[in-house]
Design a protein around this motif. Structure first.
Motif, PDB file in Angstrom:
ATOM      1  N   TYR A 145       0.844  -1.305   0.039  1.00 22.77           N
ATOM      2  CA  TYR A 145      -0.006  -0.024  -0.057  1.00 22.77           C
ATOM      3  C   TYR A 145       0.858   1.309  -0.009  1.00 22.77           C
ATOM      4  O   TYR A 145       1.956   1.188   0.977  1.00 22.77           O
ATOM      5  N   ALA A 146       0.574   2.284  -0.950  1.00 22.71           N
ATOM      6  CA  ALA A 146       1.241   3.660  -0.969  1.00 22.71           C
ATOM      7  C   ALA A 146       0.395   4.248  -0.107  1.00 22.71           C
ATOM      8  O   ALA A 146      -0.696   4.972  -0.291  1.00 22.71           O
ATOM      9  N   MET A 147       1.037   4.849   1.119  1.00 24.19           N
ATOM     10  CA  MET A 147       0.402   5.668   2.100  1.00 24.19           C
ATOM     11  C   MET A 147       1.154   7.108   2.050  1.00 24.19           C
ATOM     12  O   MET A 147       2.233   7.285   1.853  1.00 24.19           O
ATOM     13  N   THR A 148       0.094   7.999   2.184  1.00 23.54           N
ATOM     14  CA  THR A 148       0.437   9.556   1.948  1.00 23.54           C
ATOM     15  C   THR A 148       0.014  10.237   2.954  1.00 23.54           C
ATOM     16  O   THR A 148      -1.237  10.266   3.322  1.00 23.54           O
ATOM     17  N   VAL A 149       0.685  11.137   3.667  1.00 22.64           N
ATOM     18  CA  VAL A 149       0.058  12.138   4.702  1.00 22.64           C
ATOM     19  C   VAL A 149       0.622  13.420   3.837  1.00 22.64           C
ATOM     20  O   VAL A 149       1.562  13.877   3.471  1.00 22.64           O
ATOM     21  N   THR A 150      -0.368  14.501   3.737  1.00 21.70           N
ATOM     22  CA  THR A 150      -0.312  15.696   3.430  1.00 21.70           C
ATOM     23  C   THR A 150      -0.871  16.992   4.484  1.00 21.70           C
ATOM     24  O   THR A 150      -1.848  16.827   5.176  1.00 21.70           O
ATOM     25  N   ALA A 151       0.250  17.865   4.538  1.00 22.13           N
ATOM     26  CA  ALA A 151      -0.273  18.891   5.659  1.00 22.13           C
ATOM     27  C   ALA A 151      -0.309  20.345   4.731  1.00 22.13           C
ATOM     28  O   ALA A 151       0.463  20.400   3.810  1.00 22.13           O
TER      29      ALA A 151
END
Length: 208
Positions: A68-74
């Protein structure tokens, strides 16, 4: 006049996991370093169709194994955006047994009932198979079987998920031969009477 440019926030992970097991939660925590007094917004994308908005700490459970490609964006209120992406490897979990019910002994010809139920940490489907150690097999959580010969048999019951993971359990059963129908349903003492008759006949022959 001086123009002050907006600076995007910075992300620094304090807790992260790049591997886990389906059905078990993983935890993630990060620090967001804002520049200035901007209000920050966080969004987590777990790569499995689920997202979460809010805090700098999240917990997530993947229901199936895979990559799984996990992304967190701020992002801040002035449009500054920073994203970090990484891969999480989720392993398959084998199924586990719950309740198993089967007899430990029986007689030849008896119709026997067997039951085995299991569960899987993920969302995998489970297939239950039986090997009765007499050349017969069956499939299903609840099955029936009749042994045609006496002896000791080792029953093998297996749970297999749709990813191929398998868990098996062994149980021994003792099958006894059926009693002679004459002894069960004939005249009481028939065998003893027949024996006495044979002795009397032998005595008569000796006298002659």
């Amino acid at each position: 006049h001086f123009a002050v440019a907006n600076v995007a926030p910075e992300l620094h992970f304090r807790m992260m996991s790049d591997s886990g097991v389906e059905g078990l939660p993983l935890q993630f925590m990060l620090d967001v370093w804002p520049v200035g007094n901007d209000t920050l917004f966080l969004e987590w994308d777990f790569g499995d169709g689920n997202t979460e908005q809010g805090g700098d700490f999240v917990e997530h459970t993947w229901e199936d194994d895979g990559e799984y490609a996990m992304t967190v964006t701020a992002s801040d209120e002035d449009g500054g955006t920073t994203s970090e992406s990484f891969t999480v490897m989720i392993e398959n979990a084998p199924p586990t047994f719950g309740l198993i019910e089967m007899p430990s002994d029986a007689r030849v010809g008896d119709l026997l009932h067997f039951s085995a139920h299991g569960s899987d940490l993920g969302a995998d489907e489970i297939t239950t198979t039986w090997d009765f150690d007499d050349g017969s097999t069956a499939e299903g959580t609840d099955v029936e079987h009749t042994y045609l010969s006496a002896g000791y048999f080792v029953i093998k019951v297996c749970l297999t998920d749709d990813d191929g993971a398998e868990t098996c359990d062994l149980h021994e059963i003792a099958i006894e031969a059926k009693d002679d129908p004459i002894d069960e349903g004939g005249l009481p003492g028939f065998t003893a009477i027949a024996g006495l008759g044979a002795l009397a006949l032998a005595g008569l022959r000796r006298r002659r």
